[in-house]
Design a protein around this motif. Structure first.
Motif, PDB file in Angstrom:
ATOM      1  N   GLU A 232       5.939  -8.130  53.455  1.00 41.35           N
ATOM      2  CA  GLU A 232       4.602  -7.631  53.248  1.00 41.35           C
ATOM      3  C   GLU A 232       3.583  -8.713  53.510  1.00 41.35           C
ATOM      4  O   GLU A 232       2.504  -8.470  53.991  1.00 41.35           O
TER       5      GLU A 232
ATOM      6  N   THR B   9       9.861  -8.387  50.226  1.00 44.35           N
ATOM      7  CA  THR B   9       9.609  -7.128  49.534  1.00 44.35           C
ATOM      8  C   THR B   9      10.699  -6.818  48.528  1.00 44.35           C
ATOM      9  O   THR B   9      10.426  -6.307  47.446  1.00 44.35           O
ATOM     10  N   MET B  10      11.917  -7.118  48.916  1.00 45.96           N
ATOM     11  CA  MET B  10      13.020  -6.748  48.027  1.00 45.96           C
ATOM     12  C   MET B  10      12.998  -7.543  46.730  1.00 45.96           C
ATOM     13  O   MET B  10      13.206  -6.986  45.652  1.00 45.96           O
TER      14      MET B  10
ATOM     15  N   GLY C 177      11.438  -8.839  43.776  1.00 42.99           N
ATOM     16  CA  GLY C 177      10.169  -8.614  43.074  1.00 42.99           C
ATOM     17  C   GLY C 177      10.403  -8.703  41.593  1.00 42.99           C
ATOM     18  O   GLY C 177      10.707  -9.771  41.067  1.00 42.99           O
ATOM     19  N   SER C 178      10.299  -7.573  40.916  1.00 38.94           N
ATOM     20  CA  SER C 178      10.459  -7.579  39.470  1.00 38.94           C
ATOM     21  C   SER C 178      11.906  -7.331  39.050  1.00 38.94           C
ATOM     22  O   SER C 178      12.340  -7.780  37.999  1.00 38.94           O
ATOM     23  N   GLY C 179      12.647  -6.605  39.879  1.00 42.45           N
ATOM     24  CA  GLY C 179      13.945  -6.080  39.474  1.00 42.45           C
ATOM     25  C   GLY C 179      14.913  -7.121  38.948  1.00 42.45           C
ATOM     26  O   GLY C 179      15.518  -6.941  37.887  1.00 42.45           O
TER      27      GLY C 179
ATOM     28  N   LYS D 101       4.851   5.485  45.631  1.00 45.46           N
ATOM     29  CA  LYS D 101       4.071   4.237  45.609  1.00 45.46           C
ATOM     30  C   LYS D 101       3.466   3.978  44.225  1.00 45.46           C
ATOM     31  O   LYS D 101       3.564   2.863  43.718  1.00 45.46           O
TER      32      LYS D 101
ATOM     33  N   GLN E 192       6.147   2.764  41.850  1.00 44.91           N
ATOM     34  CA  GLN E 192       6.503   1.366  42.135  1.00 44.91           C
ATOM     35  C   GLN E 192       5.496   0.433  41.467  1.00 44.91           C
ATOM     36  O   GLN E 192       5.844  -0.538  40.810  1.00 44.91           O
TER      37      GLN E 192
ATOM     38  N   TRP F 168      16.811  -0.439  42.196  1.00 41.47           N
ATOM     39  CA  TRP F 168      15.388  -0.769  42.121  1.00 41.47           C
ATOM     40  C   TRP F 168      15.172  -2.199  42.590  1.00 41.47           C
ATOM     41  O   TRP F 168      14.235  -2.493  43.339  1.00 41.47           O
ATOM     42  N   ALA F 169      16.067  -3.098  42.144  1.00 38.55           N
ATOM     43  CA  ALA F 169      15.906  -4.498  42.529  1.00 38.55           C
ATOM     44  C   ALA F 169      16.055  -4.677  44.039  1.00 38.55           C
ATOM     45  O   ALA F 169      15.519  -5.607  44.621  1.00 38.55           O
ATOM     46  N   TYR F 170      16.816  -3.783  44.675  1.00 37.44           N
ATOM     47  CA  TYR F 170      17.020  -3.886  46.123  1.00 37.44           C
ATOM     48  C   TYR F 170      16.015  -3.045  46.913  1.00 37.44           C
ATOM     49  O   TYR F 170      16.038  -3.056  48.139  1.00 37.44           O
ATOM     50  N   ASP F 171      15.173  -2.292  46.216  1.00 39.67           N
ATOM     51  CA  ASP F 171      14.285  -1.415  46.979  1.00 39.67           C
ATOM     52  C   ASP F 171      13.360  -2.239  47.866  1.00 39.67           C
ATOM     53  O   ASP F 171      12.943  -3.341  47.495  1.00 39.67           O
ATOM     54  N   GLY F 172      13.065  -1.689  49.010  1.00 40.91           N
ATOM     55  CA  GLY F 172      12.284  -2.440  49.978  1.00 40.91           C
ATOM     56  C   GLY F 172      13.146  -2.785  51.195  1.00 40.91           C
ATOM     57  O   GLY F 172      12.650  -3.348  52.164  1.00 40.91           O
TER      58      GLY F 172
ATOM     59  N   ASN G 242      11.816  -1.783  54.514  1.00 37.22           N
ATOM     60  CA  ASN G 242      10.407  -2.097  54.725  1.00 37.22           C
ATOM     61  C   ASN G 242      10.038  -2.429  56.166  1.00 37.22           C
ATOM     62  O   ASN G 242       8.949  -2.124  56.619  1.00 37.22           O
TER      63      ASN G 242
ATOM     64  N   THR H 147       2.463  -4.301  46.904  1.00 37.65           N
ATOM     65  CA  THR H 147       2.772  -2.875  46.854  1.00 37.65           C
ATOM     66  C   THR H 147       1.491  -2.041  46.923  1.00 37.65           C
ATOM     67  O   THR H 147       1.424  -1.042  47.640  1.00 37.65           O
TER      68      THR H 147
END
Ligand code: ARG
Length: 525
Positions: free
Chosen positions: A1, A62-63, A65-67, A141, A144, A270-274, A277, A360
């Protein structure tokens, strides 16, 4: 991003309005299978600037992040043993990699930006493509955003509440404050938003380096006790915990096992989302048929490795039960091993999550902008601020929805809600790939993934969608499904037949004056 924002930034001086639409998630739109040649079609279009390194950075940035800072405890609870949690962490990585490889075939077949939107358009036609932009603008979105802001708040508050658990209201309030701050940054200027993104990505890297280095030291000192016999349930290991025996062998126990496994996957995924991208910005990748698959093959295993190392590091410092008890694992980690520097941990995690929320929202604003420009959402959402050239109405709209989600949900429930909805569409893309293998067998496919991959991912996504409903039907799943279905009621009159209610003129005019925004003349596709 971050990369994509830099491009946005550099394009904004020449053609301020051009960037947002081409920028990111959901941009582009349907252009047929050939895809456009941006440089030929449109002189002010973004150039192809994303090479291999920036492609990998875009995926990894992107992947992570918070997860990885909030999911490990949830995953332990849902799997019941350290070993199983590692299996799920790795499984999530493999699933993301397989999903992304299938996306690589789709992305190199149709090189227009917008990922799912473009593939659904090719394989199934306009209504499913509309449903995707409808759901991602209104649900995916914003949820997220809500999850990341809540994670930010949890870490920010935890830093000041060492003795007691911080009250839930305070966490929500801080999450809302973060949301407003990020909204202001993004409405104020594109340059500021990209600056924040760059600075805060550094925070993420520091946090990961510190955790892995700290964990390695502890392991070298021989603290390996939590990494032995990992498949024993840690509840049984704890003497004072009474273990509830579950009825073995019954149908219910089996349904429960699979339901739990699926929700454990939600937490991990969730931790792998993105992972998809890069597919949103295919139009900006140099030599996409080589660089898209390569970036995926490098980026996703890299993230999987990071996550595995971080989990090992956590366990080198605390027991699984301590991890579950801790509201913020990375803070507990910091308190145990960083001594006077312990403040570094919550700070860098807060910085990392803040940056990820910023990125995001940045992408979300562009998605809203692009979808409304296609006639898929209200006109006023595609307006741009007259002096700042930021898509303010889209950003504000997203933040309002995200704010409502922050108030009404918890991190875990939002993650389940998000993953459930997202996997319906990820599964849909696998189906799109399979459909196009039949309907367009001779279309050039610069990258062809083995047929087993989309089939496997499709089957797993069906499992991920169905198992939690069978095990524990929650009202949220019904909302999500109803919401997707409700999209069709809007599609027919407002999109297919282009009906616009009279009062919308007034609403548009009012918002234009209130927010100082205007429709843009620059066509984006
Ligand atoms: N995996 C990220 C995290 O752990 C969330 C990514 C959100 N997805 C996105 N496309 N921005 O926080």
């Amino acid at each position: 991003e971050q990369q994509q924002q830099q491009q946005q930034q550099s394009s904004s001086s020449a053609a301020p309005i051009d960037g947002p639409a081409n920028d990111g998630d959901g941009g582009g739109g349907p252009r047929g299978l050939e895809g456009p040649d941006p440089e030929k079609d449109d002189p002010v279009h973004l150039k192809r600037r994303v090479g291999l390194v920036s492609g990998v950075a875009l995926i990894v940035g992107t992947m992570i992040g918070s997860g990885i800072f909030v999911s490990p405890s949830g995953l332990l609870i849902r799997t019941g043993s350290v070993g199983m949690s590692f299996v799920v962490w790795t499984g999530c990585g493999l699933l993301s990699l397989c999903g992304a490889l299938a996306y690589a075939e789709l992305g190199t077949m149709n090189t227009s930006s917008g990922a799912e939107y473009a593939y659904f358009m090719d394989a199934f036609g306009a209504p499913p493509a509309f449903l995707f932009s409808w759901v991602s603008t209104l649900v995916l979105k914003p949820s997220q955003m809500a999850i990341i802001c809540l994670s930010f708040a949890q870490y920010a508050v935890e830093a000041f509440a060492s003795e007691c658990d911080p009250p839930g209201e305070v966490v929500k309030l801080v999450a809302l404050l973060a949301l407003v701050l990020i909204l202001l940054v993004n409405c104020y200027s594109v340059n500021l938003a990209t600056g924040v993104q760059n600075a805060f990505t550094a925070g993420k890297l520091i946090a990961i380096l510190v955790i892995v280095a700290g964990g390695t030291c502890k392991l070298l000192q021989g603290n390996t006790q939590h990494l032995r016999n990992t498949f024993d349930s840690f509840e049984e290991k704890q003497e004072d915990t009474t273990v509830q025996q579950q009825p073995q062998g019954s149908v219910f126990a089996e349904a429960e096992f699979y339901g739990k496994l699926a929700t454990a996957f939600y937490t991990g995924l969730w931790a792998y989302d993105g992972w998809n991208n890069l597919n949103y910005v295919t139009e900006e990748i140099k030599d996409p048929s080589r660089n898209l698959p390569r970036s995926i093959m490098i980026g996703i295993p890299l993230v999987t490795l990071c996550y595995a190392l971080i989990n090992v590091s956590y366990l080198a410092v605390m027991s699984p039960l301590e991890m579950i008890d801790s509201e913020a694992v990375a803070v507990t980690f910091g308190n145990r091993i960083l001594g006077v520097m312990a403040w570094l941990m919550p700070l860098s995690v807060a910085v990392s999550t803040f940056g990820s929320a910023n990125g995001t929202l940045f992408a979300a604003g562009r998605l809203c902008f692009a979808a409304s420009r296609q006639g898929h959402l209200m006109d006023c959402l595609s307006y741009v601020h007259v002096r700042r050239f930021t898509p303010a109405p889209g950003l504000i709209f997203h933040s309002l929805v995200a704010g409502a989600m922050i108030l009404s949900g918890s991190i875990d429930s939002l993650i389940d809600f998000f993953s459930f909805t997202a996997w319906i569409f990820y599964g849909g893309s696998m189906l799109a790939l399979l459909v196009m293998r039949r309907t367009r067998p001779n279309h050039p496919r610069p990258y062809r993934c083995p047929l087993a991959i989309p089939i496997l991912v499709l089957v797993i996504s069906i499992f991920l969608i169905v198992a939690p409903i069978v095990d524990n039907p929650q009202i949220e799943y019904l909302y999500a499904a109803a919401f997707i279905g409700a999209g069709m009621f809007f599609y027919v009159p407002f999109v297919k037949y282009g009906y616009v209610p009279k009062f919308m003129d007034g609403v548009n005019a009012f918002l234009q004056m209130l927010l100082e925004v205007a429709p843009t003349a620059a066509a984006f596709d």
